[in-house]
Design a protein around this motif. Structure first.
Motif, PDB file in Angstrom:
ATOM      1  N   TRP A 452       0.839  -1.207   0.000  1.00  0.00           N
ATOM      2  CA  TRP A 452       0.000   0.000   0.000  1.00  0.00           C
ATOM      3  C   TRP A 452       0.874   1.257   0.000  1.00  0.00           C
ATOM      4  O   TRP A 452       0.575   2.236  -0.680  1.00  0.00           O
ATOM      5  N   SER A 453       1.955   1.198   0.775  1.00  0.00           N
ATOM      6  CA  SER A 453       2.836   2.365   0.863  1.00  0.00           C
ATOM      7  C   SER A 453       3.540   2.632  -0.469  1.00  0.00           C
ATOM      8  O   SER A 453       3.560   3.764  -0.963  1.00  0.00           O
ATOM      9  N   ILE A 454       4.116   1.580  -1.060  1.00  0.00           N
ATOM     10  CA  ILE A 454       4.862   1.760  -2.319  1.00  0.00           C
ATOM     11  C   ILE A 454       3.929   2.166  -3.444  1.00  0.00           C
ATOM     12  O   ILE A 454       4.125   3.197  -4.108  1.00  0.00           O
ATOM     13  N   TYR A 455       2.897   1.346  -3.679  1.00  0.00           N
ATOM     14  CA  TYR A 455       2.007   1.631  -4.810  1.00  0.00           C
ATOM     15  C   TYR A 455       1.209   2.908  -4.583  1.00  0.00           C
ATOM     16  O   TYR A 455       0.998   3.697  -5.512  1.00  0.00           O
ATOM     17  N   GLY A 456       0.759   3.120  -3.337  1.00  0.00           N
ATOM     18  CA  GLY A 456      -0.011   4.327  -3.049  1.00  0.00           C
ATOM     19  C   GLY A 456       0.816   5.580  -3.265  1.00  0.00           C
ATOM     20  O   GLY A 456       0.375   6.535  -3.917  1.00  0.00           O
ATOM     21  N   GLY A 457       2.044   5.594  -2.713  1.00  0.00           N
ATOM     22  CA  GLY A 457       2.916   6.749  -2.900  1.00  0.00           C
ATOM     23  C   GLY A 457       3.297   6.959  -4.355  1.00  0.00           C
ATOM     24  O   GLY A 457       3.309   8.091  -4.853  1.00  0.00           O
ATOM     25  N   LEU A 458       3.602   5.857  -5.057  1.00  0.00           N
ATOM     26  CA  LEU A 458       4.017   5.955  -6.462  1.00  0.00           C
ATOM     27  C   LEU A 458       2.882   6.460  -7.338  1.00  0.00           C
ATOM     28  O   LEU A 458       3.051   7.398  -8.140  1.00  0.00           O
ATOM     29  N   ILE A 459       1.700   5.855  -7.200  1.00  0.00           N
ATOM     30  CA  ILE A 459       0.557   6.246  -8.042  1.00  0.00           C
ATOM     31  C   ILE A 459       0.130   7.679  -7.741  1.00  0.00           C
ATOM     32  O   ILE A 459      -0.150   8.471  -8.650  1.00  0.00           O
ATOM     33  N   ALA A 460       0.076   8.022  -6.443  1.00  0.00           N
ATOM     34  CA  ALA A 460      -0.328   9.386  -6.075  1.00  0.00           C
ATOM     35  C   ALA A 460       0.662  10.407  -6.626  1.00  0.00           C
ATOM     36  O   ALA A 460       0.268  11.425  -7.211  1.00  0.00           O
ATOM     37  N   CYS A 461       1.950  10.151  -6.468  1.00  0.00           N
ATOM     38  CA  CYS A 461       2.965  11.115  -6.901  1.00  0.00           C
ATOM     39  C   CYS A 461       2.970  11.275  -8.425  1.00  0.00           C
ATOM     40  O   CYS A 461       2.887  12.393  -8.943  1.00  0.00           O
ATOM     41  N   VAL A 462       3.063  10.164  -9.135  1.00  0.00           N
ATOM     42  CA  VAL A 462       3.101  10.235 -10.597  1.00  0.00           C
ATOM     43  C   VAL A 462       1.784  10.769 -11.144  1.00  0.00           C
ATOM     44  O   VAL A 462       1.755  11.570 -12.091  1.00  0.00           O
ATOM     45  N   GLY A 463       0.670  10.352 -10.542  1.00  0.00           N
ATOM     46  CA  GLY A 463      -0.640  10.825 -10.999  1.00  0.00           C
ATOM     47  C   GLY A 463      -0.796  12.330 -10.835  1.00  0.00           C
ATOM     48  O   GLY A 463      -1.265  13.024 -11.749  1.00  0.00           O
ATOM     49  N   LEU A 464      -0.364  12.859  -9.680  1.00  0.00           N
ATOM     50  CA  LEU A 464      -0.471  14.303  -9.452  1.00  0.00           C
ATOM     51  C   LEU A 464       0.464  15.078 -10.390  1.00  0.00           C
ATOM     52  O   LEU A 464       0.135  16.179 -10.824  1.00  0.00           O
ATOM     53  N   ILE A 465       1.631  14.497 -10.701  1.00  0.00           N
ATOM     54  CA  ILE A 465       2.524  15.149 -11.665  1.00  0.00           C
ATOM     55  C   ILE A 465       1.861  15.212 -13.037  1.00  0.00           C
ATOM     56  O   ILE A 465       1.913  16.240 -13.732  1.00  0.00           O
TER      57      ILE A 465
END
Length: 539
Positions: A452-465
């Motif tokens: 949850w931490s890896i995928y959540g952080g990755l998806i949120a960060c790249v998605g917001l970019i």
């Protein structure tokens, strides 16, 4: 203000001299790489240089890995145009090393074998965690690679007078090809030696430029700062905060987000973490970080003088209108100070900087795929002799090709490479750092929490970019002619980093998995003492 050095479509210095100096740097580093390739007999040789790099050598190599084109070209340009706000990049990049030193350097060296995923998967279910860690590693490396490729294209465009998008794209392709050769042939050992030489040259070149600038103003910092302030653009105060991030409440929030990403991102950068696995002992890991902090700190002090020197002696208008725009400040200052020869030397150093960093990034990304996905997930540990290294080399070619394509886009959009690197730091701080800290320090942490931490952080960060003004809806966006941006900040760290920490906690408390207390105890002993660090991580 000095006379205008060049128009937007002109070159600086003598292209023949610049090409000759580039050629010397490339030839020397290629010879070193080929000599180093004779020792690449095993995966440990290819990934970790046989674990026989000393702490001092590794500190120089870390500085070489970390002082990228963003540090030399992007930060100098940001200081020249925005002064105080530009120097905040330097402060963030440097302070980040304290986090890396205190929290992760020694512990990771003691725990892992080749990659970050070795740590994260140690007490979790191997396959899903390794896959997640490999994806986040690839994402960080690609963001970083795009910045370096864009910087290389802009630098060569400036120095060789290359015009047209097709010609600039060809330059990026050639840089990418060189990068792939370094990694295919030299592995981590060759890359390490190239980074040591490059760090030494870069710091020496920055020292020469710093002393030269100070000589021009009689070693009077007040004169230098006053000249830079006098040359600043209308309404821009380069000696006070706010020139870049103080206009609106959104830009101020963007600055806080940028600061979080820079300070927390280093401890999650896979290519920096991988350098800790090349040293033989934990003491060497600590020594390498101390050396890196000193070298990087000194360099960033030089960058302050170089940036303000470019603002004072070249002028922001000339910098903004040059090929490469903000990233051309340091080369233009070199030309103003020492003419064609100094320009060629400094540009050659910058070019070597880019080649060394992209090689380090590429070997990290390819090692992560080969070691974590191919060997551990696909083959489940049953890998033929040299099979893992062969896959790593194939992956290096694929990653290089993707980086070339994205680098061409970034170059043509004219984005500041220091800013692009800050996005890579945001991805690292969001996807990697929370999981690393939870794994090392929280006994209850589970596989679900890690995912949850890896995928959540990755998806949120790249998605917001993707939905930020970096990609669309702004004149300097990747796609300026369309607008699908709804997230107002250019750096998403202020949202994605806390979200990743929260998701790691939430995934753990909602998990039905019982943490393996014996595995955590083994991890704790290994991370603190180094006992068993040479053993293979079980699959």
């Amino acid at each position: 203000m000095p006379e205008t050095l060049l128009a937007a479509d002109e070159t600086v210095g003598e292209p023949a001299v610049n090409i000759a100096i580039f050629g010397v740097f490339v030839l020397i580093t290629l010879v070193i790489t080929f000599r180093a390739s004779h020792n690449n007999k095993t995966a440990a040789d290819y990934y970790a240089a046989g674990r026989n790099i000393s702490g001092t050598q590794n500190g120089l190599a870390i500085a070489g890995d970390y002082l990228s084109a963003a540090s030399f070209l992007g930060i100098a340009g940001a200081i020249a145009l925005y002064g105080y706000d530009g120097f905040l990049y330097s402060i963030g990049f440097l302070v980040a090393w304290l986090v890396a030193l205190l929290l992760v350097a020694e512990l990771l060296r003691n725990t892992a074998r080749f990659t970050m995923a070795d740590v994260l998967a140690f007490r979790m279910r191997q396959r899903p965690v390794r896959m997640a860690a490999a994806l986040s590693t690839l994402a960080v490396c690609l963001f970083y690679l795009v910045a370096q490729m864009s910087g290389a294209g802009g630098l060569v465009t400036l120095l060789l007078g290359i015009e047209g998008e097709a010609a600039q794209a060809l330059v990026v392709v050639l840089v990418g090809a060189l990068m792939i050769i370094y990694v295919l042939v030299g592995g981590m050992r060759g890359t390490t030696y190239v980074q040591i030489i490059k760090a030494s040259l870069l710091i020496a070149g920055a020292l020469v430029m710093t002393l030269w600038v100070l000589t021009e103003v009689g070693f009077n910092l007040s004169t230098l700062l006053g000249d830079a302030a006098g040359n600043a653009g209308e309404g821009v105060d380069v000696l006070a905060p706010g020139a870049q991030y103080g206009a609106t409440s959104t830009s101020q929030l963007d600055f806080v987000s940028l600061g979080l990403a820079l300070v927390l991102g280093t401890a999650g950068l896979p290519h920096v973490l991988m350098r800790f696995y090349t040293v033989p002992t934990a003491k060497d890991a600590r020594r390498s970080v101390v050396w890196a902090i000193w070298l990087i700190g000194i360099f960033y002090l030089f960058s302050l003088i170089i940036g303000y020197g470019a603002g004072a002696l070249v002028g922001p208008n000339e910098i903004a209108n040059a090929p490469g725009a903000v990233n051309s400040a340091a080369p233009l200052l070199a030309f103003e100070l020492g003419g064609t020869v100094l320009l060629g030397i400094i540009a050659g150093v910058a070019f070597a900087t880019i080649l060394a960093v992209v090689a380090g990034l590429t070997i990290t990304a390819s090692a992560s795929f080969a070691h974590d996905v191919y060997a551990s997930v696909i083959k489940k540990g049953d890998v033929p002799p040299n099979g893992e290294v062969r896959v790593a080399r194939i992956t290096a070619v694929v990653i290089g090709a993707i980086a070339i394509g994205l680098g061409i886009l970034a170059l043509q959009a004219g984005l500041n490479i220091a800013f692009l690197v800050a996005l890579a730091f945001a991805v690292a701080a969001s996807a990697n750092l929370p999981t690393i800290l939870y794994t090392l320090f929280w006994k209850r942490f589970t596989t679900q929490g890690a995912l949850w931490s890896i995928y959540g952080g990755l998806i949120a960060c790249v998605g917001l970019i993707l939905f930020s003004p970096v990609v669309s809806g702004a004149p300097d966006a990747l796609f300026p002619d369309v607008d699908f941006s709804w997230f107002p900040l250019k750096n998403p760290g202020i949202v994605s980093i806390p979200l990743s920490f929260f998701l790691g906690w939430l995934g753990t408390v909602l998990s039905k998995e019982t943490p393996d207390s014996d595995k955590y105890a083994e991890l704790e002993v290994r991370s603190l003492t180094g006992i068993g660090a040479e053993k293979a991580v079980p699959h």
